[in-house]
Design a protein around this motif. Structure first.
Motif, short mmCIF file in Angstrom:
data_model
loop_
_atom_site.label_atom_id
_atom_site.label_comp_id
_atom_site.label_asym_id
_atom_site.label_seq_id
_atom_site.Cartn_x
_atom_site.Cartn_y
_atom_site.Cartn_z
N ARG A 1 0.86 -1.20 0.00
CA ARG A 1 0.00 0.00 0.00
C ARG A 1 0.89 1.25 0.00
NH1 ARG A 1 -5.18 -1.07 1.91
NH2 ARG A 1 -5.31 0.87 3.07
N LEU A 2 0.99 1.89 -1.14
CA LEU A 2 1.84 3.07 -1.26
C LEU A 2 1.17 4.28 -0.62
CD1 LEU A 2 3.20 2.80 -4.92
CD2 LEU A 2 4.25 2.01 -2.79
N SER A 3 1.95 5.03 0.15
CA SER A 3 1.44 6.23 0.80
C SER A 3 1.33 7.37 -0.19
CB SER A 3 2.37 6.63 1.94
OG SER A 3 3.63 7.05 1.41
N ALA A 4 0.56 8.38 0.20
CA ALA A 4 0.49 9.59 -0.62
C ALA A 4 1.86 10.23 -0.75
CB ALA A 4 -0.51 10.58 0.00
N GLN A 5 2.65 10.19 0.33
CA GLN A 5 3.99 10.77 0.28
C GLN A 5 4.83 10.09 -0.79
OE1 GLN A 5 1.99 10.06 3.00
NE2 GLN A 5 3.40 10.03 4.74
N PHE A 6 4.78 8.77 -0.84
CA PHE A 6 5.55 8.05 -1.85
C PHE A 6 5.10 8.45 -3.25
CE2 PHE A 6 6.44 4.72 -4.85
CZ PHE A 6 7.68 4.22 -4.47
N GLN A 7 3.80 8.50 -3.48
CA GLN A 7 3.29 8.82 -4.81
C GLN A 7 3.71 10.22 -5.25
OE1 GLN A 7 -1.01 7.66 -5.26
NE2 GLN A 7 -0.71 6.82 -3.20
N VAL A 8 3.65 11.19 -4.32
CA VAL A 8 4.03 12.56 -4.66
C VAL A 8 5.52 12.63 -5.00
CG1 VAL A 8 4.29 14.90 -3.75
CG2 VAL A 8 2.20 13.62 -3.30
N LEU A 9 6.36 12.07 -4.14
CA LEU A 9 7.80 12.15 -4.35
C LEU A 9 8.22 11.33 -5.57
CD1 LEU A 9 9.11 11.92 -0.68
CD2 LEU A 9 8.61 13.97 -2.03
N ALA A 10 7.59 10.18 -5.79
CA ALA A 10 7.92 9.38 -6.96
C ALA A 10 7.59 10.14 -8.24
CB ALA A 10 7.17 8.05 -6.92
N THR A 11 6.46 10.83 -8.24
CA THR A 11 6.10 11.63 -9.42
C THR A 11 7.14 12.72 -9.65
OG1 THR A 11 3.76 11.22 -8.94
CG2 THR A 11 4.27 12.96 -10.52
N GLY A 12 7.59 13.35 -8.56
CA GLY A 12 8.64 14.36 -8.69
C GLY A 12 9.92 13.79 -9.28
N LEU A 13 10.32 12.63 -8.82
CA LEU A 13 11.55 12.02 -9.35
C LEU A 13 11.37 11.64 -10.82
CD1 LEU A 13 14.41 10.96 -8.80
CD2 LEU A 13 13.38 8.76 -8.19
N VAL A 14 10.21 11.14 -11.18
CA VAL A 14 9.95 10.79 -12.58
C VAL A 14 10.00 12.04 -13.46
CG1 VAL A 14 8.18 9.94 -14.17
CG2 VAL A 14 8.70 8.67 -12.09
N ILE A 15 9.46 13.14 -12.97
CA ILE A 15 9.49 14.40 -13.75
C ILE A 15 10.94 14.81 -14.01
CG2 ILE A 15 8.99 16.86 -13.66
CD1 ILE A 15 6.41 16.12 -12.13
N VAL A 16 11.77 14.82 -12.97
CA VAL A 16 13.17 15.21 -13.14
C VAL A 16 13.86 14.26 -14.11
CG1 VAL A 16 15.39 15.53 -11.99
CG2 VAL A 16 13.29 16.26 -10.86
N SER A 17 13.62 12.96 -13.96
CA SER A 17 14.25 11.98 -14.85
C SER A 17 13.82 12.20 -16.30
CB SER A 17 13.87 10.56 -14.40
OG SER A 17 14.25 10.33 -13.06
N ASP A 18 12.55 12.49 -16.50
CA ASP A 18 12.03 12.73 -17.84
C ASP A 18 12.67 13.97 -18.46
OD1 ASP A 18 10.44 12.74 -20.15
OD2 ASP A 18 8.81 13.82 -19.16
N TRP A 19 12.80 15.04 -17.67
CA TRP A 19 13.39 16.27 -18.21
C TRP A 19 14.83 16.04 -18.63
CZ3 TRP A 19 11.38 20.41 -14.18
CH2 TRP A 19 10.02 20.65 -14.45
N ILE A 20 15.58 15.32 -17.83
CA ILE A 20 16.97 15.06 -18.19
C ILE A 20 17.03 14.15 -19.42
CG2 ILE A 20 19.12 14.01 -17.43
CD1 ILE A 20 18.40 14.86 -14.57
#
Length: 925
Positions: free
Chosen positions: A202-221
């Motif tokens: 069960r993923l927490s909201a915190q995990f989902q928010v931070l994971a989305t942030g990391l994916v955004i940075v990875s995508d931009w690079i």
């Protein structure tokens, strides 16, 4: 693993000028590899720990999950809705069995299945096909749905369901390719064999928010063609190239997390970090903060209440160093009330980091200054390194060497806070509670830092509503927070503790944290405690005198008090009152009066801040303290500026703010003229002869409100003819003024009751208004953050318009001030230094960048009188359309004045001078 020709034909990036293109499989591999490298070398260990929590602390599992999510983030591009956009690439896909219409017009509803929300559905379907519960699958899919900066809401998710719009997703070969690409990433990232075991996590909201942030940075690079070049040829072979991303990140040179090693001895730590004089020792508050930072069993909120001038900032930075070392935080964010205080703090934080670097600590990293005028701060701009290949990495800096540098890639409102160290206005922190695009990046930045909030008492009910929401999320991320104040009302202290504890799973209603002063309040888990701190022994006895609101009386007092010299500070609650007092005083003390308020152009504000610190700062800074001088200022001198005056005259304000102003009185040990050798404050801005006092209308109606002013008047009037002992009386005065008990003479009660009712109604309305665009608190684990950014305001903005999003009231209008000469030509103001004055400004074409930079330093915040559509339209009508092509000034309308500084807006006359700033006249004449 190989891919079918159909899967290899799916495109992610359309051809460049040389015909190169990027297959989706390559972008998936790049994104996954970038995410893995960021996880290994860039994320703060505290953030890595947060990512590992749902998986029993298994770091390797968390890494595989995140690289998988980054790899499949663009899975939604393997759909007709996306692929049909490019004619030739779409045709190649058709040739390999991926049918789609001949043009976009044949899919008029393409917008319903944007590739982000399409990716959400495709991943949920793929995971459900492996036996996953759909609710669990959605907590993974929402990361894909949010990778363009906004989480999908329930309506958009429903409208984009494949069974609702099947033509946008394709069938048969399309579905085979979609599954093939998802499986390809699962195999490449090593998660394939673990997927069945992860179905019950069960993923927490915190995990989902931070994971989305990391994916955004990875995508931009991964999307940066300068770092990761496109392919040539129709179907490039699938070939694993482990050096491709490694080379790109080596060129980007993102900073590693900060890894401090604090000195164990508190005396040595403070001596070396803050350049204490020989033999000097940390003050009791500083020792107590350091001791508590070393003892707390887990990250929490630490509230430091101590007098002005006790070194709270140094204590907070020392605590930040200890916290970061103990709990593996990768940086520090310091938030302050104003741009001026933020600029002053930036220099102090940089000096602290340089001192740490001189101690052979690993400090090297990126630093940012976060406010709308940061580009005019010379110290910050000097930290940008010379030579910016492809605007990505940087070479070594010219000029003075510092332990940290500004990084070219970590700039702008979306990425800047990702730098290791950030010194920002409070808006930048409050934006973390605002439903805005790319909010996940702001949370990713905060989750890896120690957060220090200075002058935490300085925010109204509207801003506090955002602050408490942000504190709840910081508590959920287990981010250590240090909050500083000299004058914090107990009710506000409890609200801060409650908010942080809610993020840790506690409930509101924590007990009052105590009445001692100085005091430290700390949280552990879901409990809090307060401890008294021994005073330093430094004290100031301030004589308090009422003064009629009469300028002749003001002149008489200052003439007598400054007869032998001295520096007086006169603080007014409105700019109009500042200018009126300055007019009268200048006639009596020609050449000995300085004006400071918020209505100066940027260049003049910076100059004035420097002049204040040079003339009235600490003994080591104020090398040109004048024999006699009067500074007439608004609230710009109230917070965090280290200025020291011999005499204070202040308008009535809420008691904590009056005490802050008194903190600028006899702040340092120095020889003073005989008549001002004793600290004295004169209180004006109200008729204290009336019962209750007759308040200055603008302060009562528009600035502070009548109720807090009346309660402040009660506790201060009791001291007329007597003294206030600083710091001994601070806690009692603040507690009584902000408490719930009735205070004041009986004849005041009726007026105070009416003022209280109005105040409560206004506060409730403001808090309700503030909640309109706030994010929800962390939800229960296992629930997808779908709709988390519903009612989004779009992009955050740290200019005046943006501050209106987290500050109550109409946003201020800003304009670019230029001067019209006798021939009708427009020029930069003639008084600008370093050859920047009197430069001709073109109107038929965009100004060159160097000229536009000078023009941007002439931005002026206009009074709320002009925060209306008519004024804005008038200014834009006068603004040359060609300026829209300049990236530095395209957002600023122009205000043109003549050589004497006179101009008009809305048929109202105004005048700007570098000595007095902007004046608006009552009549149009």
């Amino acid at each position: 693993m190989t891919l079918s020709d159909a899967a290899r034909s799916v495109w992610a990036k359309s051809p460049d000028d040389e015909g190169g293109w990027l297959p989706l499989w390559q972008h998936m591999e790049d994104s996954a590899a970038v995410a893995g490298a960021l996880f290994d070398d860039w994320l703060a260990p505290n953030v890595v720990r947060l990512f590992a929590e749902p998986f029993g602390g298994e770091r390797d599992v968390a890494r595989r999950v995140l690289t998988f999510l980054a790899g499949v983030h663009d899975l939604g591009k393997a759909t007709p809705a996306f692929a049909v956009q490019h004619i030739s690439l779409a045709q190649r896909m058709r040739e390999h069995g991926l049918y789609m219409p001949a043009n976009k017009a044949a899919l008029p509803d393409r917008w319903l299945a944007h590739h982000s929300v399409a990716g959400h559905h495709l991943l949920v379907r793929w995971l459900a096909g492996r036996g996953w519960p759909k609710n669990t699958a959605r907590t993974w899919g929402v990361v894909l749905g949010g990778h363009h900066g906004t989480t999908p809401d329930s309506d958009s998710v429903k409208a984009a369901r494949p069974d609702e719009v099947p033509e946008l997703y394709g069938s048969d070969t399309w579905r085979e390719v979609q599954d093939e690409l998802a499986s390809f990433v699962a195999m490449r990232t090593g998660i394939e064999s673990e997927l069945d075991a992860l179905a019950d996590i069960r993923l927490s909201a915190q995990f989902q928010v931070l994971a989305t942030g990391l994916v955004i940075v990875s995508d931009w690079i991964a999307s940066n063609q300068d770092l990761l070049p496109y392919h040539r040829g129709s179907l490039p072979p699938v070939r694993a190239d482990e050096t491709r991303v490694r080379r790109a990140l080596r060129r980007l040179r993102l900073p590693e997390p900060w890894r401090p090693r604090p000195l164990p001895d508190v005396s040595t730590l403070f001596s070396q970090r803050f350049r204490l004089p020989a033999g000097a020792e940390p003050r009791p508050v500083q020792r107590a903060v350091h001791e508590l930072a070393c003892q707390l069993p887990e990250p929490g909120l630490l509230v430091v209440e101590a007098p002005m001038g006790e070194g709270k900032t140094e204590a907070a930075l020392a605590a930040a160093e200890v916290f970061a070392a103990r709990w593996n935080l990768g940086g520090v964010l310091v938030a302050l009330p104003t741009q001026a205080t933020t600029d002053a703090m930036f220099a102090r934080v940089l000096a602290w980091l340089d001192a740490m670097g001189a101690d052979d600590q690993q400090v090297s990293g990126a630093i940012t200054l976060g406010h709308g005028k940061a580009r005019f701060n010379r110290l910050f701009q000097g930290l940008f390194q010379s030579g910016r290949p492809a605007q990505i990495g940087c070479d070594e800096a010219d000029g003075p060497r510092h332990s940290v540098a500004a990084h070219a890639w970590l700039t702008g409102r979306k990425k800047a806070l990702l730098a290791n160290f950030a010194v920002v206005t409070i808006d930048q922190l409050l934006f973390a509670g605002l439903t805005s695009r790319h909010l996940m990046l702001r949370h990713l930045a905060l989750a890896g830092k120690v957060v220090v909030i200075d002058e935490i008492h300085a925010y109204d009910a509207y801003m506090n509503s955002y602050l408490t929401k942000v504190l709840t999320w910081l508590g959920a991320y287990k981010v250590p927070v240090v909050a500083l104040s000299a004058t914090l009302p107990p009710e506000q202290r409890s609200a801060l503790v409650d908010a942080y504890q809610r993020g840790r799973g506690g409930t509101a209603g924590q007990p009052d944290a105590g009445t001692a002063y100085p005091a430290l309040t700390s949280t552990t888990g879901t409990s809090s405690e307060s401890r008294a701190v021994r005073p330093s022994g430094r004290s100031t006895s301030v004589a308090v005198t009422a003064l009629t609101d009469d300028l002749d009386q003001l002149v008489s007092v200052l003439r007598d008090a400054l007869a032998d010299g001295g520096a007086a500070l006169v603080v007014r609650n409105t700019v109009r009152r500042v200018l009126a007092a300055a007019d009268r005083l200048e006639r009596e003390f020609p050449g000995e009066v300085t004006v400071a308020h918020s209505r100066f152009i940027v260049a003049d504000r910076l100059r004035k801040d420097t002049e204040l610190l040079d003339g009235f700062g600490a003994p080591g800074r104020a090398s040109r303290r004048p024999w006699r001088h009067i500074v007439v200022a608004s609230q710009v001198v109230e917070q965090s500026l280290d200025v020291d005056f011999d005499l204070l005259v202040t308008d009535l304000a809420p008691v904590d703010l009056v005490l802050q102003r008194m903190g600028r009185l006899h702040r340092h040990q120095r020889d003073r003229p005989r008549r001002v050798s004793t600290a004295r404050v004169y209180l004006t801005g109200a008729d204290f002869g009336a019962a209750p006092p007759e308040l200055e209308p603008a302060a009562a109606r528009h600035v502070y409100g009548a109720y807090p002013l009346l309660r402040s008047a009660v506790v201060l009037a009791e001291r007329f003819g007597r003294t206030i002992e600083l710091p001994g009386d601070i806690a009692d005065l603040v507690r009584r003024a902000y408490g719930a008990d009735e205070i004041g003479p009986p004849e005041w009660r009726e007026a105070m009751a009416a003022a209280r009712a109005t105040w409560l109604e206004r506060t409730e309305k403001r808090e309700r208004k503030a909640g309109t665009f706030q994010i929800a608190p962390p939800s229960r684990p296992g629930k997808a953050i779908i709709g988390w950014l519903s009612a989004s305001i779009g992009e955050t903005d740290d200019e005046a318009q943006g501050q209106g999003q987290v500050r109550d009231g109409a946003p201020s209008l800003e304009a670019l001030l230029l001067v019209r000469d006798e021939d009708g030509r427009w020029r930069t103001p003639g008084w600008l230094p370093d050859g920047a004055g009197n430069l001709p400004v073109p109107r038929e074409e965009p100004p060159p960048d160097d000229l536009a930079e000078t023009m941007a330093a002439c931005v002026l915040r206009l009074p709320l009188t002009f925060s209306n559509p008519d004024a804005e339209d008038e200014l834009w009508q006068a603004t040359p359309p060609a300026w829209e092509q300049s990236p530095l000034i395209y957002r600023q309308p122009v205000l043109v004045v003549d050589r004497g500084g006179y101009g008009r807006i809305n048929d109202r006359s105004l005048r700007y001078t570098p000595e007095r700033g902007l004046e608006v006249f009552d009549s149009a004449g």
